[in-house]
Structure formats: C-alpha cells, structure tokens
Design an enzyme around this catalytic site. Sequence first.
Site, short mmCIF file in Angstrom:
data_model
loop_
_atom_site.label_atom_id
_atom_site.label_comp_id
_atom_site.label_asym_id
_atom_site.label_seq_id
_atom_site.Cartn_x
_atom_site.Cartn_y
_atom_site.Cartn_z
N ILE A 1 -0.59 -1.88 0.24
CA ILE A 1 -2.03 -2.22 -0.13
C ILE A 1 -2.94 -1.15 0.32
CG2 ILE A 1 -2.67 -3.92 1.79
CD1 ILE A 1 -4.22 -5.54 -0.28
N ILE B 1 0.04 -0.08 4.79
CA ILE B 1 -1.26 0.46 4.39
C ILE B 1 -1.39 1.63 3.71
CG2 ILE B 1 -3.83 0.58 5.04
CD1 ILE B 1 -2.76 -2.32 5.42
N LYS B 2 -1.85 1.75 2.45
CA LYS B 2 -2.05 2.99 1.62
C LYS B 2 -3.43 3.75 2.04
CE LYS B 2 -0.43 3.52 -2.49
NZ LYS B 2 -0.43 3.38 -4.16
N ILE B 3 -3.29 4.90 2.58
CA ILE B 3 -4.34 5.86 3.10
C ILE B 3 -4.33 7.03 2.30
CG2 ILE B 3 -5.41 7.06 4.78
CD1 ILE B 3 -4.37 4.70 6.66
#
Length: 367
Positions: free
Chosen positions: A108, A139-141
């Site tokens: 996400i 976690i998409k960064i």
Amino acid sequence: MSDRLKQLSDAGVSIWLDDLSRERLETGNLAELVKSSSVVGVTTNPSIFAAALADGERYDDQVRQLAADGADVNRTVFELTTTDVRNACDVLHDVWAATGGVDGRVSIEVSPDLADDTAGTIAEARKLWDAVGRENLLIKIPGTAAGCPAITATLAAGISVNVTLIFGLDQYADVMEAHVAGLEQAAANGHDLATIHSVASFFVSRVDTEIDSRLEKTGADAALQGRAGVANARLAFEAFETFYATDRWAALEASGARRQRPLWASTGVKNPQYDDTMYVVDLVVEDTVNTMPEKTMQAVADHGVVAGDRVRPFYDDARATLQQLAAAGIDYDDVIDVLTREGVEKFVTAWQDLLGTVQASLEAAAR
C-alpha cells in the site's frame, strides 16, 4: 495451474498481481489466482484504488457507515484502502508463512502528495503500518530524493518497504544505499533483521514509451525502439548483484538481513506492436519479482516462453543498447528525470480522482 506461470515461478520469479479490488476479495478471485496462477503477492497504487472505487458498489456499505460517523474524505479513503489491503494480507497469509516472509506480500502506497515531504512520508508509513496491522504488509515509498531518507527511517523502525517509481540506475543505487542504511539503523535499534523485507520496484515499459517517442522525433534507427526498458532493467539487476556482494552487506546478512529484491513494475506492454509478454519473459532471473496486470498474466499463461536466465547473459548487450541510444541523441539522465516527475504527477492525479470519487459517495450517502 498454468504450466507457463509455474515455469516462471520455478525459474525464481515471484508473480505478484498488480491490482486489487473488493470484488476480487469478496468473490474469491484473488484466492483463486493464488491457487491456480502461482500468484504470491499483490501491489496497489492510487490508480488501482481509483479504478476499484469508481465502479465498486461493494464499498457502499462501508462508505455509508463512515459518513454516519462523520468521516471526511481523507479518513474515508484511508479506511477503505487499508480494509482492502488488510483483507488481501489475510488471503496471502499462508503464502507468507510458507515462504518465510519472502512472498505473500501486499503493498500500500503513501499519499503521492507526500513525494517531496520526507517527514510526512515517514509519519504516514507508520500510520498505514499500524492501521493494516499485518506482518506481510509492504509500505510503498517513492525512490525520490525526499523518499530515500524516508525509506531509511521506515526500515530503521522495523517496517517493511516497497520502494516504487525507480527508473534510473543512479536512482537505484541511492535506493539500495537507503535500504542498507535502514537495516544498519534497524539493527542498532534492536530489531530482528530477518523480519524486515524490501523490494525495489524498477519500472520498465514507461522507459520504452518515453525513449521510443524521442527516437521517432529524431528519425533515429527504428531498430532501437522497444529495447531500452529491458536493457535498463538488466543493468539494474547487475547493479543489484554487485551491491549485495560487499563485506558491508555480508555483515548484515550474517545477522539475518535479506537482500532487497528487484521488482519489475510497469510490465504491461504499451505498444501493441510489441510482444505482450516481453517485459516478463525477457527479464526472467531468480530472486526477482514481476508484478503484472491480470491481462499480462493471462498473456504469459497463454503463450509466454520461459527460456531460463534472460538477464545475466545479456549485460554486455544491455550496455551496448544504452550506448547506441546515447549515440542516437537520447539523453538518459533527462529521460529519467522526466519519467520520475511524470510518475509522481500521474499518481497525484489518480489520487485526486480517488478523492473525488469518494467525496461524491460520501455526499450521496448523506442524502
């Protein structure tokens, strides 16, 4: 079970679905893809959620409840998306357990509005991690200048990360450095490194789209079209192997750390003249992930030819391709800058579309 997809999996490529919706979850479609199509992960982004909510009546009940609770549009989007991701994590839990945490992952993304905000990205990464509450979350960064220190800080907190929007080799080097620095800090903070996972999403087809357009404008040899994306990704894998072969990495690995696997993203073919499986079958090599739209996955299942390692034997050819493109007037650094900026802008646009869709749903529920 698709034989061709199984061959791809057996070659060491983890197949992740680049899509998620409540319909997929509630109808059992995602569970079926895990069972029959070798799917072992899911990636999401603002565009995917915007499409899911735009025609997803299955969200109506939750929207009505949130409206009754007085939730604003931002909270509503947060609740809707984290609910879907949490449920997808549960569908993939057994895969996560069976692979020791390597696969069975669901991603996400932090809000695209935070692409230039390091502190904001770190805070939202923690908020998303706590809200979903599943160990198999990523976690998409974005791998932007502001994103890299956020990647390091998030990993240092023991949170697993999917680095997105990587286009260039220098950018990728910064991302790998951010990964290792994060794990070094995580170890200093007392975290178990074996529980922290990361992938680096290297975009493929968009590179060809941008470079092909430039080649057409200059009248360069048409034989150079459709070659940059794969060449660029192959050199990224070479950089990956080199980076994770150092004594610095060996020390972390001895403490349980895992390499940040390359993930081939943007693997749907944009040019209908190209083989619709090229960004999958031409990038087969172990210890990688390929996240595919379902249309691409179906094409691979139908006629994709998995022919062993298609990356390591082609390093020299990939270098030659980039040299030929430079000789044809292609400014690689400018291409990467444009793609990175446009990548953020596209996700911001999709995010605004998502907010607009949900705002309309909230207003309808309040009537």
